[in-house]
Design an enzyme around this catalytic site. Structure first.
Site, PDB file in Angstrom:
ATOM      1  N   ALA A  72       0.811  -1.215   0.000  1.00 22.58           N
ATOM      2  CA  ALA A  72       0.000   0.000   0.000  1.00 22.58           C
ATOM      3  C   ALA A  72       0.844   1.265   0.000  1.00 22.58           C
ATOM      4  O   ALA A  72       0.463   2.272  -0.602  1.00 22.58           O
ATOM      5  CB  ALA A  72      -0.933  -0.008   1.215  1.00 22.58           C
ATOM      6  N   THR A  73       1.979   1.236   0.666  1.00 21.34           N
ATOM      7  CA  THR A  73       2.816   2.444   0.718  1.00 21.34           C
ATOM      8  C   THR A  73       3.331   2.804  -0.667  1.00 21.34           C
ATOM      9  O   THR A  73       3.330   3.981  -1.061  1.00 21.34           O
ATOM     10  CB  THR A  73       3.979   2.253   1.708  1.00 21.34           C
ATOM     11  OG1 THR A  73       3.446   2.075   3.029  1.00 21.34           O
ATOM     12  CG2 THR A  73       4.904   3.454   1.699  1.00 21.34           C
ATOM     13  N   ASN A 156      -7.027   2.766  10.842  1.00 18.15           N
ATOM     14  CA  ASN A 156      -6.330   1.560  11.281  1.00 18.15           C
ATOM     15  C   ASN A 156      -6.260   1.432  12.793  1.00 18.15           C
ATOM     16  O   ASN A 156      -6.095   0.326  13.316  1.00 18.15           O
ATOM     17  CB  ASN A 156      -4.917   1.511  10.680  1.00 18.15           C
ATOM     18  CG  ASN A 156      -4.078   2.710  11.064  1.00 18.15           C
ATOM     19  OD1 ASN A 156      -4.578   3.823  11.186  1.00 18.15           O
ATOM     20  ND2 ASN A 156      -2.788   2.505  11.234  1.00 18.15           N
ATOM     21  N   GLN A 184      -7.708  -1.022   5.400  1.00 17.03           N
ATOM     22  CA  GLN A 184      -8.372  -1.645   6.548  1.00 17.03           C
ATOM     23  C   GLN A 184      -9.824  -1.995   6.255  1.00 17.03           C
ATOM     24  O   GLN A 184     -10.384  -2.901   6.871  1.00 17.03           O
ATOM     25  CB  GLN A 184      -8.306  -0.718   7.767  1.00 17.03           C
ATOM     26  CG  GLN A 184      -6.915  -0.453   8.283  1.00 17.03           C
ATOM     27  CD  GLN A 184      -6.243  -1.689   8.874  1.00 17.03           C
ATOM     28  OE1 GLN A 184      -6.878  -2.686   9.179  1.00 17.03           O
ATOM     29  NE2 GLN A 184      -4.921  -1.615   9.042  1.00 17.03           N
ATOM     30  N   HIS A 206      -1.697  -8.324   2.890  1.00 17.72           N
ATOM     31  CA  HIS A 206      -1.529  -8.975   4.195  1.00 17.72           C
ATOM     32  C   HIS A 206      -2.568  -8.574   5.233  1.00 17.72           C
ATOM     33  O   HIS A 206      -2.660  -9.193   6.287  1.00 17.72           O
ATOM     34  CB  HIS A 206      -0.106  -8.752   4.733  1.00 17.72           C
ATOM     35  CG  HIS A 206       0.181  -7.356   5.188  1.00 17.72           C
ATOM     36  ND1 HIS A 206       0.215  -6.995   6.504  1.00 17.72           N
ATOM     37  CD2 HIS A 206       0.469  -6.241   4.488  1.00 17.72           C
ATOM     38  CE1 HIS A 206       0.525  -5.714   6.612  1.00 17.72           C
ATOM     39  NE2 HIS A 206       0.680  -5.231   5.403  1.00 17.72           N
ATOM     40  N   THR A 243       9.742  -7.100 -12.707  1.00 22.93           N
ATOM     41  CA  THR A 243       9.209  -8.459 -12.804  1.00 22.93           C
ATOM     42  C   THR A 243       8.215  -8.729 -11.683  1.00 22.93           C
ATOM     43  O   THR A 243       8.506  -8.480 -10.513  1.00 22.93           O
ATOM     44  CB  THR A 243      10.359  -9.485 -12.730  1.00 22.93           C
ATOM     45  OG1 THR A 243      11.260  -9.242 -13.815  1.00 22.93           O
ATOM     46  CG2 THR A 243       9.829 -10.902 -12.816  1.00 22.93           C
ATOM     47  N   CYS A 330       2.951   0.508  12.241  1.00 17.73           N
ATOM     48  CA  CYS A 330       3.480   0.963  10.949  1.00 17.73           C
ATOM     49  C   CYS A 330       4.754   1.771  11.087  1.00 17.73           C
ATOM     50  O   CYS A 330       5.134   2.488  10.175  1.00 17.73           O
ATOM     51  CB  CYS A 330       2.410   1.790  10.228  1.00 17.73           C
ATOM     52  SG  CYS A 330       0.915   0.850   9.886  1.00 17.73           S
TER      53      CYS A 330
END
Length: 387
Positions: A72-73, A156, A184, A206, A243, A330
């Site tokens: 996500a970052t 979050n 979230q 994740h 890739t 985080c």
């Protein structure tokens, strides 16, 4: 996550689902580069494209509008860019508006310079100030370029759900682009990007039981896109060269498919969360549940207990084989003041604790939480009596 430990930290990372594990193993066995044109490469490509369809289905999008990233970052850093293109024509975003309780990857502004970033506040329950947002957009000079609004769908830490469709309505009325951090929220509330839920969504694997190291952004269309963060080959239509991590992407797709199928479980999830909250308030009647007056995710409980420092309490829970967080996870394990609580106007040196549960959370985890908390309250009472 294993043995006798009670894992109550799903908002940090959900345990890997069996479906995701199986998909990853199959992809690892395939082994080929998904850009290769031979049969082995085509099989790897098939796995990537199946995952793309599954991720798109989770948010009501189209597979051709899904761009895979490392997480996500990276997706946020790609989308929060002043430089975009509409077809071949350059488009400039002159201003970024973020929410005060957003994730740090939004608050940092991505590729925008600090002077181009404006923060809009929230109320005492953590809900964005829609009036302030509308005033900011109404005052924006579109001759300088477009405005980009970035907001999280659900927080979050508190689990508070933002009025994203209303934010989208305001953004559209003022010609702004809306990027929604759905990390979230996805798999926990229904999200349909085709029905006024923003222009782009950010997801990560994740949080929904897939592997770490896979994420995506999903657009309503791909007519207007940000300048690539990474430059290189033509993977992901040039929007994210490099890739593809086929195994992680395949696991992400399997987790997305499972999350979509489980959306109907949220009432049961809420009942389990409420049982944790009831145990908390029984043992610590003076505890504060943050964001409790707003709509929250069914799996999240964020609370403070007077006289109990969150960092110390987290260690005590850990020693009692209960895994939960003091705020978010985080910042590489850093425990500090919550910017979310500060934005909500909560003044506390003690911090707060977060319980975030999953579908497998049951009575054993609740009992472990209750037992650890009871001992904590006994120690607090002893300190008070000694004083």
């Amino acid at each position: 996550m294993t043995g006798k430990r009670a894992y109550l930290d799903h908002n940090a990372s959900a345990p890997l689902l069996p479906e995701a594990r199986a998909a990853m193993l199959a992809a690892l066995e395939a082994g080929a580069n998904a850009s290769s044109v031979h049969a082995d490469g085509r099989e790897a490509r098939r796995m990537v494209e199946q995952a793309r369809r599954d991720v798109a289905a989770l948010v009501g999008g189209k597979s051709e509008h899904v761009v895979f990233t490392s997480g996500a970052t990276e997706a946020a850093s790609t989308l929060l860019s002043p430089e975009w293109r509409l077809g071949r024509a350059p488009v400039r975003m002159a201003r970024l508006i973020v929410c005060a309780t957003d994730h740090p990857c939004f608050l940092s502004g991505g590729r925008f310079p600090p002077e181009a970033i404006t923060v809009v506040g929230v109320d005492g329950d953590g809900v964005v100030d829609l009036g302030a947002l509308e005033a900011l957009l109404a005052g924006h000079d579109r001759e300088e370029g477009l405005a980009l609004v970035a907001i999280h769908a659900a927080n979050n830490e508190t689990g508070v759900i933002q009025p994203v469709r209303e934010v989208a309505r305001i953004a559209k009325a003022h010609g702004a682009v809306l990027v929604v951090d759905a990390v979230q929220a996805v798999g926990r509330i229904p999200i349909d990007i085709s029905e006024g839920y923003g222009d782009f969504l950010i997801l990560t694997s994740h949080k929904i039981g897939g592997p770490k190291g896979a994420g995506a952004f999903v657009g309503v269309t791909d007519l207007m896109m940000p300048a690539p963060l990474i430059r290189g080959g033509g993977q992901e239509k040039g929007h994210r060269p490099g890739t593809e991590n086929v195994a992680a992407i395949a696991g992400f797709g399997a987790a997305a498919r499972t999350a979509l199928a489980g959306l109907g479980d949220m009432d049961a999830m809420r009942a389990r969360r409420d049982a944790f909250e009831a145990a908390l308030l029984e043992l610590a009647p003076d505890a504060a549940v943050h964001g409790s007056k707003a709509e929250r995710l069914a799996n999240t409980l964020f609370f403070s207990v007077p006289g109990v420092k969150a960092e110390t309490a987290q260690i005590a829970f850990d020693l009692a084989d209960v895994s939960l967080s003091a705020g978010s996870a985080c910042s590489s394990g850093k425990v500090g003041a919550s910017h979310v609580l500060k934005a909500m106007g909560v003044e506390s040196d003690l911090g707060a604790l977060r319980v975030s549960i999953g579908r497998e959370t049951g009575e054993a985890e609740l009992a472990a939480f209750r037992a650890a908390l009871a001992k904590m309250m006994e120690r607090r009472a002893a300190r008070v009596n000694a004083a």
